[in-house]
Design an enzyme around this catalytic site. Structure first.
Site, short mmCIF file in Angstrom:
data_model
loop_
_atom_site.label_atom_id
_atom_site.label_comp_id
_atom_site.label_asym_id
_atom_site.label_seq_id
_atom_site.Cartn_x
_atom_site.Cartn_y
_atom_site.Cartn_z
N SER A 263 0.84 -1.21 0.00
CA SER A 263 0.00 0.00 0.00
C SER A 263 0.87 1.24 0.00
O SER A 263 1.97 1.24 0.54
CB SER A 263 -0.89 0.03 1.24
OG SER A 263 -0.12 0.31 2.40
N ASP A 264 0.35 2.31 -0.60
CA ASP A 264 0.95 3.61 -0.31
C ASP A 264 0.71 3.87 1.18
O ASP A 264 -0.15 3.22 1.81
CB ASP A 264 0.34 4.70 -1.19
CG ASP A 264 1.31 5.89 -1.35
OD1 ASP A 264 2.20 6.06 -0.48
OD2 ASP A 264 1.18 6.64 -2.33
N TRP A 265 1.46 4.78 1.75
CA TRP A 265 1.44 4.95 3.21
C TRP A 265 0.07 5.44 3.69
O TRP A 265 -0.34 6.55 3.37
CB TRP A 265 2.58 5.90 3.61
CG TRP A 265 3.86 5.15 3.94
CD1 TRP A 265 4.61 5.29 5.08
CD2 TRP A 265 4.52 4.13 3.16
NE1 TRP A 265 5.68 4.41 5.04
CE2 TRP A 265 5.65 3.68 3.90
CE3 TRP A 265 4.26 3.50 1.94
CZ2 TRP A 265 6.51 2.68 3.44
CZ3 TRP A 265 5.12 2.50 1.48
CH2 TRP A 265 6.21 2.11 2.23
N ASN A 266 -0.62 4.54 4.35
CA ASN A 266 -1.98 4.79 4.83
C ASN A 266 -3.03 4.82 3.73
O ASN A 266 -4.08 5.43 3.90
CB ASN A 266 -2.05 6.08 5.65
CG ASN A 266 -1.60 5.83 7.07
OD1 ASN A 266 -2.02 4.84 7.68
ND2 ASN A 266 -0.73 6.66 7.57
N ALA A 267 -2.77 4.14 2.64
CA ALA A 267 -3.77 4.05 1.57
C ALA A 267 -4.73 2.89 1.80
O ALA A 267 -5.66 2.68 1.02
CB ALA A 267 -3.10 3.91 0.21
#
Ligand SMILES: *[C@@H]1O[C@H](CO)[C@@H](O)[C@H](O)[C@H]1NC(C)=O
Ligand SMILES: *[C@@H]1O[C@H](CO)[C@@H](O)[C@H](O)[C@H]1NC(C)=O
Length: 736
Positions: A263-267
């Site tokens: 995931s993108d950071w916190n996606a």
């Protein structure tokens, strides 16, 4: 007649991994990477069989924000000798590094159109990441692709053409992974702007998805990229990191991707939705306050409750481990030290890319190159180093002083910075030139600095970045396509007092140049892009003709912003322009650009001759077995085009010969021309070289939505070879 060097681009992009294997010397005969992935997956399966459910959960779950040495970390799994995995930004170097190189941004690398420099940049990025003990380097970038010229992060990627972006992706990935480091192709997919990126939906139709946005990711997969990062946005209303269609159907099934999706950071938004939608690793594992942990214990519960199958959890762990084995990271790996000194001689690549990515847009009366002027004037706040310090602004979140890169998580510290003034001063001293400087953007007294000088150089900028930082009112995306800091008025004031004004533009993307070009006295425009730490040196190399400029635009410069037909969208984005972005749109809508995609002048001239076309292409769909990147036959060379390019001018130079294809009408509603080949030839005066364009089956195909296949249409293909997307020098055709 000597060819100093010639790069033929196209199919023959060998995979470093495949090359090491004696059975894989011919990428057309043996699908690249298939055997290596199979071996890596079998090692991974053996290891997974020895892991507890808890181990598997911990392998796929970041340990939480700010809990480890890297921007992303997972826990070590001692039972299988698996380390604490380190994932670190980013696409142009080691974020937070203090002994690492600030490489040129992707957009500058693409502007060179030089595969050897792009590949070397990747290899050096990989070498530095490995030297720091980083397992996964979070780059390169193909999304944003750049359909919106104001898009904040376009500069991290390789320009708006999917073919060029795809070549640059594969070269960069092979460079990084050749050094033993996992690359991460990002951001997958449809993350074209910063405004509302974490809430908006990108609704991309099937054909546009394949022919534009997915295309460079297919190159990444074909280059055996270890990981892919799912993006913040939604797709058709579903989070990208939960999109079964994007992750399971397109990436893993259709493209045959064998690695893992992080995931993108916190996606990530839900526990089971992400797992079942095809995401394989969550980062950083919590929100930025250490809360909202969606995997870890939550995933364990979901597996126990049968909301996520044990098979799916095994598959996640297997994919992550396979990537680790594929890169040989199980065989001794440096320990993590983000601050290691790993620069070596890599600054040579920065200077070469910064220099060869410079695009000369205008050079009236041959004012450039400079020839030992007696008196030279230099103007602009961007001519000097940021007075607060080269790394004064967090994540480069300011546009103060000389510009080398945009802002955000894709930025890095400069180990040093050579501004235009620094390099020009050195050169002026050597030449006995008197150099006067105004290091502000004030128009009031600039006449005093520039009048009487043989030439006046004025440096202007435009900046953008990631949306978590707002710079001078720009929340990531640019508010407009004007130069910053009153650049138009500054140029006008300089040119009013000096009829030999040279405008240098350091910019993340296109700006509207009409005011500047209409100003009498503006003799030259040097599009110097984003040169990172070698800003001034690269500029002097070109201004003084140590190297003839050889960069070409990787986006169109329009006469007005509305001409692009795309802009930052307020709500969801239905991608109504479809395939028609940048030059595809200008060509189809018959809009005259100011400087077209692929344009760039030189200090010499090139002539084109002897177009030759050979083809074995057959019409119909690609039906081969799936290898990394899709059906194997899609990647086979089916036609070869050659042209002879001659340096007919007076100095050595390099030309980027470009091939554009026009599909036959059997391919409905295709853009008038599409880039499908390029070759950069470095030629001595009078010398000729052969540009060779190998066209793969995919280069002749369009995505047939009814058949759900890549299809080569029957009929006559138009072949245009020339110096830009509009400066066509040779035409021919190819019948299929
Ligand atoms: C989005 O919807 C369009 C139209 O139904 C469809 O063609 C496309 O495949 C969908 N894409 C994704 C990623 O769901
Ligand atoms: C290039 O060609 C143009 C005309 O086509 C000519 O004006 C110019 O002098 C030439 N430049 C060089 C360096 O030969």
């Amino acid at each position: 007649m000597t060819v100093i060097s010639a790069n033929a681009l196209g199919l023959l992009v060998l995979v470093a991994l495949a090359r090491a294997s004696p059975s894989c010397h011919d990428p057309r005969a043996v699908p690249s990477g298939v055997a290596e992935w199979a071996a890596a997956h079998s090692s991974a399966a053996a290891a997974v069989a020895r892991m507890s459910q808890q181990d598997k959960v911990s392998m796929v779950s970041g340990i939480g924000w700010d809990k480890g040495p890297c921007v992303g970390n997972t826990a070590a799994i001692s039972s299988i000798g698996y380390p604490q995995l380190c994932l670190q930004d980013g696409p142009l170097g080691i974020r937070f590094g203090t002994g690492s190189t600030a490489f040129t941004p992707g957009i500058q690398a693409a502007s060179t159109w030089d595969v050897e420099l792009i590949r070397q940049r990747g290899a050096y990025l990989g070498a530095e990441a490995k030297g720091c003990g980083i397992h996964v380097l979070l780059g390169p970038v193909a999304g944003a692709l750049g359909k919106i010229p104001q898009g904040g992060r376009n500069w991290e990627g390789f320009g708006v053409d999917p073919y060029l972006s795809g070549i640059a992706m594969s070269q960069t990935i092979e460079g990084i992974q050749g050094a033993g480091v996992q690359a991460c192709a990002k951001h997958y997919i449809g993350n074209e702007q910063e405004l509302n990126r974490e809430t908006m939906s990108s609704d991309i139709n099937d054909r546009t998805m394949h022919e534009l946005y997915l295309w460079p990711f297919a190159d990444a997969v074909h280059a055996n990229v270890a990981s892919v990062m799912c993006s913040y946005n939604k797709l058709n209303g579903t989070w990208a990191c939960e999109s079964d269609k994007a992750q399971n159907s397109l990436l893993k099934k259709e493209l045959g991707f064998q690695g893992y999706v992080v995931s993108d950071w916190n996606a990530q938004h839900t526990t089971s939705g992400a797992a079942n939608g095809g995401m394989d690793m969550t980062m950083p594992g919590s929100d930025y306050n250490g809360n909202n942990v969606l995997w870890g214990p939550q995933l364990n519960n979901a597996v126990n409750a049968n909301q996520v199958s044990k098979t799916r959890l095994d598959d996640m762990a297997k994919r992550i481990l396979a990537a680790w084995y594929l890169l040989g990271q199980n065989n001794g790996y440096p320990s993590i030290n983000i601050r290691a000194n790993v620069q070596g001689n890599h600054k040579d690549n920065v200077r070469a890319v910064a220099r060869d990515g410079i695009v000369l847009l205008k050079n009236d009366g041959g004012i450039l190159p400079l020839k030992k002027p007696a008196k030279l004037a230099l103007v602009g706040s961007a001519a000097v180093v940021n007075p607060q310090g080269i790394n004064a602004c967090t994540d480069k979140g300011c546009n103060t002083g000389a510009l080398g890169m945009g802002w955000g998580s894709g930025s890095v510290n400069y180990p040093y910075f050579v501004a235009p003034y620094d390099a020009l001063k050195t050169r002026a001293q050597a030449d006995g030139t008197t150099l006067t400087l105004q290091s502000s953007d004030s128009t009031n007294n600039v006449a005093g600095t520039v009048s009487g000088a043989d030439a006046a150089i004025v440096v202007i900028t435009a900046d953008s970045g990631e949306g978590y930082i707002t710079v001078e009112g720009n929340a990531g995306d640019r508010n407009n396509l004007e130069p910053w800091h009153n650049g138009n008025a500054l140029v006008q004031a300089v040119a009013a007092a000096n009829k030999n004004t040279i405008v240098v533009v350091h910019s993340v993307g296109p700006i509207i140049l009409e005011t500047i070009l209409a100003t009498p006295g503006v003799r030259a425009v040097v599009w110097a892009g984003l040169p990172s730490q070698e800003n001034g040196n690269a500029l002097v190399d070109v201004l003084y003709g140590l190297t003839s400029p050889s960069g070409k635009l990787v986006y169109t410069i329009a006469k007005k912003a509305e001409d692009y037909g795309t802009a930052v969208v307020r709500g969801n984005d239905a991608f109504p322009e479809g395939l028609f972005v940048d030059y595809r749109h200008f060509d189809a809508a018959n809009i005259e650009p100011r400087y077209e995609f692929g344009f760039g002048l030189s200090y010499t001239n090139f002539t084109y001759a002897s177009l030759k076309i050979t083809s074995t292409a057959t019409s119909g769909p690609a039906t081969g077995t799936t290898i990394p990147g899709g059906p194997a036959d899609l990647w086979e060379t089916v036609a070869t085009v050659t042209a002879v390019v001659t340096n007919s001018g007076g100095v050595e130079g390099a030309e980027v010969a470009q091939l554009y294809l026009t599909l036959p009408s059997a391919a409905p509603s295709a853009p008038p021309k599409q880039l499908r080949g390029f070759a950069k030839l470095k030629l001595a005066p009078g010398a000729s070289g052969t540009a060779t364009f190998n066209l793969r089956r995919r280069d002749l195909s369009y995505w047939d939505t009814a058949r759900q296949q890549w299809v080569v249409p029957q009929g006559r293909f138009g072949v245009s070879v020339g110096a830009s997307s509009r400066d066509v020098r040779l035409t021919g055709s190819l019948d299929v």
